[in-house]
Design an enzyme around this catalytic site. Structure first.
Site, short mmCIF file in Angstrom:
data_model
loop_
_atom_site.label_atom_id
_atom_site.label_comp_id
_atom_site.label_asym_id
_atom_site.label_seq_id
_atom_site.Cartn_x
_atom_site.Cartn_y
_atom_site.Cartn_z
CB THR A 35 -4.48 -0.04 7.01
OG1 THR A 35 -2.97 -0.54 6.13
CG2 THR A 35 -5.28 0.74 6.52
CG ASN A 36 0.50 1.21 6.35
OD1 ASN A 36 1.18 1.33 5.27
ND2 ASN A 36 0.95 0.28 6.40
NE ARG A 37 -0.53 9.36 5.41
CZ ARG A 37 -2.39 9.64 5.27
NH1 ARG A 37 -2.70 9.52 4.34
NH2 ARG A 37 -2.72 10.30 6.64
CB SER A 38 1.83 0.91 2.29
OG SER A 38 2.84 -0.06 0.86
CB ALA A 49 3.99 -0.26 4.48
#
Ligand code: CTP
Length: 356
Positions: free
Chosen positions: A163-166, A230
């Site tokens: 995943t990502n930091r959104s 994101a």
């Protein structure tokens, strides 16, 4: 609660029963009812609910409600048996028929110790309902706005994801701003820790593929799409069926391209929403990279996000963005709250839908 806390917090006079019989009595209730944009009755007892349903006006609140020209929003609070009583239910039905708005009640523990339907809504939800009612005639009334938010999760195995930091904060703020402007808002969201705005139709997704399917389903009737999510660019080619075990050694994870949602929306042709907004998170050459994205994805608006500083972009409450449009100069905004960014963006979207 005495009038004093209300006066101290609002800096305005808090009226009480005594005022109804005071020197300004003959105009007070009419004045209050006429000057308000919204009359919120929170908490509202079964007794007041009953009086409102039948037009009784024997105190300042009920006489003000009878004189009010503005919408009325009721947040009931009463014990479970009182709320479920057929008399109360009939009163709720009568008031709803007259276009009185309701917030709650919700399920939960009562003062009596019983659990059930009758609890006052939490303040944040009440506020969300107030915004929903106040916004209903705004510049986006009758328009459908689809917003995506959060960072997608691509599974590696049953417990691990890529995943990502959104945080989803910007997308949720845009959804709230769209509701404040009167839009019918659909929020397609990857997992976040946030409470969705009251009034949004929420579609929960995990992966880029799921987000793609939901967006494509919602697009044909939408006036605007805001792709604030994101979305993964890459995902694991295979998700293991069972949890990857440490004892089996370090796995090699092969990636493949995740679907590009904006490209798919572009292919919708006439089914494409009239106004498509993309986001570009850039850590270098902001305007150059963002300009290229605007062009290649054929976007109407692009919000270019400078993520090179710690006070803007992922996870934080503030953002420093530049709004790019196809045939107008770029609009660089200062460091703002994500809420303020959302309000400006929604104002630009509303203006462009009005004057294409
Ligand atoms: N986006 C999308 N589908 C993807 C990835 C991104 O629709 N699989 C959307 C995002 O929601 C955003 C816009 O495309 O509105 C730009 O996202 P960004 O990650 O900044 O750009 P990319 O196109 O992925 O380009 P790059 O990774 O080269 O910066």
């Amino acid at each position: 609660i005495t009038p004093l806390p209300f006066q101290s917090v609002t800096g305005r006079k808090a009226f009480t029963e005594a005022d109804l019989w005071g020197s300004d009595a003959h105009v007070l209730h009419v004045g209050l009812g006429h000057s308000a944009d919204l009359l919120v009755i929170a908490p509202c007892t079964a007794n007041t609910l009953s009086k409102l349903a039948h037009g009784l006006a024997d105190n300042l609140l009920t006489v003000t409600a009878l004189a009010a020209q503005c919408p009325i929003l009721i947040a009931p609070a009463m014990d479970v048996g009182i709320y479920s009583n057929p008399a109360t239910q009939e009163n709720v039905r009568l008031l709803s028929e007259r276009k009185v708005y309701f917030a709650g009640p919700v399920e939960g523990r009562m003062a009596s110790g019983l659990t059930g339907l009758g609890r006052l809504v939490e303040p944040a939800e009440l506020l969300g309902n107030i915004r929903l009612v106040l916004g209903r005639a705004g510049p986006l009334a009758g328009r459908k706005v689809v917003v995506t938010a959060g960072g997608t999760e691509e599974p590696l195995d049953p417990v691990r994801v890529l995943t990502n930091r959104s945080s989803g904060k910007q997308g949720y703020a845009i959804t709230q701003a769209a509701i404040d402007a009167g839009a019918t808002a659909v929020l397609v969201t990857a997992p976040t820790c946030l409470m969705p705005p009251v009034g949004a139709r929420v579609i929960e997704v995990h992966t880029a593929q799921e987000m793609l399917e939901s967006v494509l389903q919602e697009c044909p009737q939408a006036d605007a799409l805001v792709m604030a999510a994101a979305v993964a660019d890459f995902r694991p080619k295979r998700a293991a069926q069972n949890k990857l075990k440490r004892r089996d050694g370090i796995p090699t994870i092969e990636l493949e391209a995740a679907p590009d949602i904006l490209q798919a929306v572009l292919k919708l042709g006439t089914q494409r929403p009239r106004l498509v907004t993309g986001f570009a998170a850039e850590s270098q050459d902001l305007l150059e990279n963002a300009g290229a994205k605007l062009e290649s994805k054929k976007l109407d608006l692009l919000v270019a996000n400078d993520i090179s500083t710690s006070d803007a972009g992922f996870g934080v409450d503030t953002n420093r963005v530049t709004i790019l449009t196809a045939n107008a100069p770029a609009e660089s905004l200062p460091l703002l709250n994500k809420t303020e960014v959302a309000e400006i963006l929604i104002a630009r979207i509303a203006a462009r839908l009005e004057n294409p």
